[in-house]
Scaffold this motif. Structure first.
Motif, PDB file in Angstrom:
ATOM      1  N   TYR A 220      -7.250  10.745   8.417  1.00 30.88           N
ATOM      2  CA  TYR A 220      -5.921  10.483   7.853  1.00 30.88           C
ATOM      3  C   TYR A 220      -5.875   9.209   7.011  1.00 30.88           C
TER       4      TYR A 220
ATOM      5  N   GLU B 175       4.152   0.936 -10.735  1.00 25.42           N
ATOM      6  CA  GLU B 175       3.499   0.920  -9.424  1.00 25.42           C
ATOM      7  C   GLU B 175       4.504   0.756  -8.295  1.00 25.42           C
ATOM      8  N   LYS B 176       5.432  -0.171  -8.489  1.00 24.04           N
ATOM      9  CA  LYS B 176       6.407  -0.430  -7.427  1.00 24.04           C
ATOM     10  C   LYS B 176       7.302   0.777  -7.180  1.00 24.04           C
TER      11      LYS B 176
ATOM     12  N   GLN C  15       5.315   3.506  -5.393  1.00 25.94           N
ATOM     13  CA  GLN C  15       4.955   3.290  -3.992  1.00 25.94           C
ATOM     14  C   GLN C  15       6.154   3.345  -3.051  1.00 25.94           C
ATOM     15  N   GLN C  16       7.178   2.567  -3.406  1.00 27.14           N
ATOM     16  CA  GLN C  16       8.228   2.241  -2.435  1.00 27.14           C
ATOM     17  C   GLN C  16       8.972   3.415  -1.827  1.00 27.14           C
TER      18      GLN C  16
ATOM     19  N   THR D 150       5.886  10.562   9.870  1.00 27.73           N
ATOM     20  CA  THR D 150       6.191   9.771  11.059  1.00 27.73           C
ATOM     21  C   THR D 150       7.439  10.308  11.756  1.00 27.73           C
TER      22      THR D 150
ATOM     23  N   SER E 150      -0.906  -4.786  -3.452  1.00 25.92           N
ATOM     24  CA  SER E 150      -0.925  -4.166  -4.777  1.00 25.92           C
ATOM     25  C   SER E 150       0.459  -3.603  -5.047  1.00 25.92           C
ATOM     26  N   GLY E 151       1.088  -4.111  -6.071  1.00 27.68           N
ATOM     27  CA  GLY E 151       2.441  -3.662  -6.372  1.00 27.68           C
ATOM     28  C   GLY E 151       3.370  -4.001  -5.221  1.00 27.68           C
ATOM     29  N   ALA E 152       4.059  -2.981  -4.716  1.00 28.11           N
ATOM     30  CA  ALA E 152       4.998  -3.197  -3.621  1.00 28.11           C
ATOM     31  C   ALA E 152       4.355  -2.922  -2.270  1.00 28.11           C
ATOM     32  N   PHE E 153       3.052  -2.693  -2.263  1.00 27.16           N
ATOM     33  CA  PHE E 153       2.365  -2.313  -1.025  1.00 27.16           C
ATOM     34  C   PHE E 153       1.452  -3.408  -0.514  1.00 27.16           C
TER      35      PHE E 153
ATOM     36  N   THR F 245      -1.544  -3.194   2.029  1.00 21.99           N
ATOM     37  CA  THR F 245      -2.326  -2.158   2.714  1.00 21.99           C
ATOM     38  C   THR F 245      -3.484  -2.796   3.460  1.00 21.99           C
TER      39      THR F 245
ATOM     40  N   TYR G  87      -7.087  -1.604   6.247  1.00 22.21           N
ATOM     41  CA  TYR G  87      -7.840  -0.511   6.848  1.00 22.21           C
ATOM     42  C   TYR G  87      -7.515  -0.463   8.335  1.00 22.21           C
ATOM     43  N   ALA G  88      -7.408   0.718   8.855  1.00 28.06           N
ATOM     44  CA  ALA G  88      -7.144   0.887  10.279  1.00 28.06           C
ATOM     45  C   ALA G  88      -8.310   0.337  11.087  1.00 28.06           C
TER      46      ALA G  88
ATOM     47  N   SER H   3       3.015   1.467  13.759  1.00 34.35           N
ATOM     48  CA  SER H   3       2.270   2.196  14.782  1.00 34.35           C
ATOM     49  C   SER H   3       0.992   2.785  14.202  1.00 34.35           C
TER      50      SER H   3
ATOM     51  N   GLU I  55       0.993   5.757  11.811  1.00 36.20           N
ATOM     52  CA  GLU I  55       1.667   5.674  10.515  1.00 36.20           C
ATOM     53  C   GLU I  55       0.691   5.270   9.411  1.00 36.20           C
ATOM     54  N   ARG I  56       1.187   5.375   8.191  1.00 35.04           N
ATOM     55  CA  ARG I  56       0.415   4.889   7.049  1.00 35.04           C
ATOM     56  C   ARG I  56       0.197   3.392   7.207  1.00 35.04           C
ATOM     57  N   LYS I  57      -1.015   2.955   6.970  1.00 37.60           N
ATOM     58  CA  LYS I  57      -1.316   1.540   7.136  1.00 37.60           C
ATOM     59  C   LYS I  57      -0.844   0.801   5.889  1.00 37.60           C
TER      60      LYS I  57
ATOM     61  N   SER J 192       5.813  -1.946   2.853  1.00 42.79           N
ATOM     62  CA  SER J 192       6.389  -1.901   1.523  1.00 42.79           C
ATOM     63  C   SER J 192       7.419  -3.007   1.348  1.00 42.79           C
TER      64      SER J 192
ATOM     65  N   PRO K 131       9.318  -4.972  -2.131  1.00 43.04           N
ATOM     66  CA  PRO K 131       9.349  -5.070  -3.598  1.00 43.04           C
ATOM     67  C   PRO K 131       8.740  -6.364  -4.135  1.00 43.04           C
ATOM     68  N   LYS K 132       8.886  -7.448  -3.367  1.00 39.37           N
ATOM     69  CA  LYS K 132       8.363  -8.720  -3.859  1.00 39.37           C
ATOM     70  C   LYS K 132       7.024  -9.075  -3.220  1.00 39.37           C
TER      71      LYS K 132
ATOM     72  N   SER L  72       4.117  -9.049  -4.085  1.00 38.55           N
ATOM     73  CA  SER L  72       3.138  -9.806  -4.875  1.00 38.55           C
ATOM     74  C   SER L  72       3.486 -11.296  -4.933  1.00 38.55           C
TER      75      SER L  72
END
Lengths: 439, 318
Positions: free
Chosen positions: A250, A281-282, A285-286, A297, B245-248, B250, B252-253, B281, B284-286, B289, B291-292, B294
């Motif tokens: 996953y 990008e923002k 993603q968001q 989830t 990167s951007g709003a993320f 991230t 690695y699990a 958890s 969930e996606r690791k 998010s 917006p700021k 960066s």
């Protein structure tokens, strides 16, 4: 004397008009028969790759949806037949179908060999693939009358088969990052194959494709957008399934999605600069990538409220992204249409997932194919809007078909029509001016 | 004769001295080294500083059992830590030479916790927590009997970091590590702290201490030795590839079975202070998010199902 000067200026003005008229011949668009052919092949070939690799993973895992995937893989092959028939006729299409549709069967050979750790069976499957590469490579070379050379065809087919096996082998070895790297590489190779094949076909049959090319900058843009959009859809569906099953791979699908986002961002940067790319990008993603994961989830935690929130986010994304695209393309892609298209895509993602969760796999993969195909419409519409916005950058015929005619023959042949035409015009215009002056 | 007298006075003197020593209990004072017992006169007014929080907050992470059908009611959510308590039958405290049997005791009619009749046995408070489990398990023992020292006579000699072991009916052993020693006035002990609920896995040893005043019912103070379960040293690997990167944000699990989730810490002042901004958890996606994102700095920790948190990851951003 004054008159002569005027006459000369008028003449120059007329002469200068000539090249601009030639340039304006046909507006810049991604919607040409050549580009259409490439897009069709983009869709069918890349979908083949996605379904083939997905089928092998699911089959190896003995997942309950493996038969549904197989059915769609076979349907995808069947869908190629009419495309071939439209170009090469029924007989060739039949021959194609025999070779191509059959090659999907090898997938089972590899899966069985991996499950039983049977090296002998693996070798046999590899041999069958080699035979397919030879047979199909020859078929393509013959069909395109050598416009796609046999060696090149075989080479690219072999590389594709290797991609599929890489995805599968790494998956079996639980080397998921390599597996998804191979998935991404192999996916993009399908678009290279499509470019080579469609270019060969339109070169072979220029009349049928109205003298349009499959590899113009505009066609390239459309194909790139096709690849980015469809890969997103494929990864989103896979991510949501793997997340729902909490599969070991996953986190690597989400990794692949992040890599894909970076690539998409780079593509936007090349069109609209870094600032536009950062903005893209923002938005991307968001309320989009994140929200799709939130749907998973919410399902896992049986949290209806969270699901609703995630859907609201996706709705926000459709609006934000629609607005972004409309602004970026300076209205060449109208905002409402863009938002509507993006939301339709989100609905398809949600439906594919919901049907998967309710174990209606046949329906889920029907929606998958529909949603996958829809992305190519986005590639076409968005590509066309961008090309219309920046006609200079994507103008057709930026490369001439022939070498320039760099001599007018004035030194060897006096019978030049251009000179006489120019003289005629000169005579007419000066006559007119002299006439008016007198009057 | 002179010699005899000398011998006599010497012997008598020694005996007298011995008696004085016995009477004043100075012997015990001398033989007992400095203790680490902290006397707390008024425990109620003093809020004991809580140990660094280790536990997972209620509902912070959702743990999903992937082996089960998700629609199955057996699927555990907010899974409680596996209970693995024992019914203690024996206690061994090497640092003060204790090896004693344990009986189960309850609450007496007068509300006091019971203690075994036998001064050489310790009593485990059976209505409470089992050793090995989350909560405060309590074992009490006499400091002395009418005739001499009892099982926990030297309890006040224990030191922080000392280890002792209780053995269960089934032979399973649980080892505890002493955290602190405190003494309280008998009728002003922090009962809640000693017996109440906690997310830690504690075992508290109690005995009498302080002046013995028969009229006032005996020893005036109570000594409590607080200890926590020694668990196999778990180190949780920190998340890697932490990137903005951007709003993320991230990462690695962490590829371990017992990871409950991740904590995301954010700094908006250039890395001076970090605040926890999210708990993600494991299923969930690791990603986090913002917006700021960066403009800020981040680190991420992994937390296992026992609540152990990893070291911070490398700092991402800026």
């Amino acid at each position: 004397m004054k008159n002569v000067k005027r006459i000369l200026i008028s003449l120059l003005a007329i002469m200068m008009l000539v090249p601009s008229v030639a340039m304006a011949n046909g507006t810049t668009t991604v919607k040409t028969p050549g580009s259409d052919l490439r897009a069709t092949l983009d869709q069918l070939l890349s979908e083949h790759f996605v379904l083939a690799t997905t089928y092998m993973m699911k089959s190896y895992d003995e997942a309950p949806d493996r038969d549904a995937v197989w059915e769609k893989l076979d349907q995808n092959a069947a869908d190629m037949t009419p495309a071939i028939a439209s170009v090469y006729g029924e007989e060739a299409a039949k021959q194609f179908e025999e070779i191509f549709r059959g090659h999907n069967d090898y997938a089972d050979g590899f899966v069985e060999a991996a499950k039983n750790n049977d090296e002998e069976a693996r070798k046999m499957a590899e041999q069958e693939v080699d035979e397919f590469v030879n047979e199909f490579g020859s078929f393509l070379a013959t069909a395109t009358e050598g416009n796609l050379p046999e060696d090149a065809a075989k080479q690219v087919l072999a590389a594709h088969e290797e991609d599929v096996l890489k995805v599968f082998d790494h998956y079996v070895n639980e080397e998921y990052q390599q597996s998804y790297q191979a998935f991404r590489d192999g996916f993009h190779r399908m678009f290279d194959i499509s470019e080579a094949l469609s270019s060969a076909i339109v070169t072979q049959m220029p009349d049928k494709f109205e003298q349009t090319k499959a590899d113009t900058p505009a066609a390239d843009l459309r194909s790139n957008l096709n690849a980015l959009a469809s890969e997103h859809f494929a990864l989103a569906v896979l991510e949501m399934q793997k997340g729902y099953n909490q599969s070991a791979d996953y986190d690597f699908v989400t990794w692949a999605e992040n890599e894909h986002t970076a690539e998409f961002k780079a593509a936007i940067a090349s069109l609209y600069g870094e600032e536009g790319a950062a903005q893209f990008e923002k938005v991307w993603q968001q309320d989009h990538i994140n929200a799709q994961s939130d749907v998973v989830t919410a399902t896992l935690e049986e949290d209806e409220e969270a699901r609703q929130m995630a859907e609201d986010s996706l709705m926000t994304f459709a609006e934000d992204f629609g607005a972004f695209l409309a602004t970026a393309t300076e209205g060449n892609l109208p905002e409402d249409a863009a938002t509507e298209a993006v939301w339709k895509h989100e609905e398809q993602v949600l439906q594919t997932f919901d049907q998967y969760v309710s174990e209606d796999y046949a329906a889920s993969y029907d929606t998958f194919r529909e949603g996958y195909g829809f992305m190519f419409g986005i590639g076409e519409t968005l590509g066309d809007a961008i090309v219309k916005q920046m006609p200079d950058q994507f103008a057709q015929d930026q490369m001439p078909e022939e070498m320039p005619d760099t001599g007018m023959g004035g030194m060897s042949d006096h019978n030049s029509t251009l000179i006489w035409t120019a003289f005629g015009l000169f005579a007419l215009v000066s006559a007119g001016i002299v006439y008016r002056k007198k009057a | 004769m002179k010699l005899n007298w000398r011998l006599y006075f010497t012997v008598m003197g020694l005996i007298a001295l011995f008696l004085v020593i016995y009477e004043t209990n100075a012997w015990a004072v001398w033989t007992k080294e400095d203790t680490q017992v902290v006397r707390v006169e008024n425990p109620q007014s003093q809020s004991a500083p809580e140990e660094k929080q280790k536990e997972i907050l209620e509902g912070e992470f959702t743990v999903i059992n992937k082996d089960e059908n998700m629609n199955d009611e057996k699927v555990v959510k907010n899974e409680k830590q596996a209970e693995e308590g024992i019914i203690p039958t024996r206690i061994r405290i090497p640092s003060i030479d204790v090896d004693a049997k344990i009986e189960s005791v309850g609450v007496l009619d007068n509300g006091e916790m019971g203690v075994p009749e036998d001064p050489l046995k310790a009593g485990w408070f059976e209505p409470g927590t089992q050793p090995g489990n989350r909560g405060n398990a309590v074992i009490a023992g006499h400091v002395d009997s009418k005739t001499g020292p009892a099982v926990f006579y030297h309890l006040d000699q224990m030191k922080k970091g000392d280890e002792f072991t209780v053995t269960g009916k089934d032979g399973k052993e649980k080892t505890y590590v002493v955290q602190k020693l405190e003494s309280y006035p008998q009728y002003n002990s922090p009962i809640e702290k000693i017996f109440g609920s906690t997310n830690e896995k504690r075992l508290n040893l109690i005995t009498c201490t302080g002046e013995f005043i028969r009229d006032k019912g005996g020893h005036q103070d109570r000594l409590v030795v607080y200890s926590t379960l020694k668990e196999p040293k778990e180190t949780v690997p920190s998340p890697t590839n932490v990137q903005v990167s951007g709003a993320f944000l991230t990462w690695y699990a962490v590829r371990e079975d017992d990871i409950a989730g991740y904590r995301v810490y954010e700094s908006r002042d250039g890395g001076e202070t970090f605040d926890k901004v999210a708990s993600v958890s494991q299923h969930e996606r690791k990603a986090y998010s913002e917006p700021k994102a960066s403009e800020y700095e981040y680190y991420v920790t992994a937390v296992n199902k026992d609540g152990t948190e990893s070291e911070p990851s490398t700092i991402a951003g800026e």
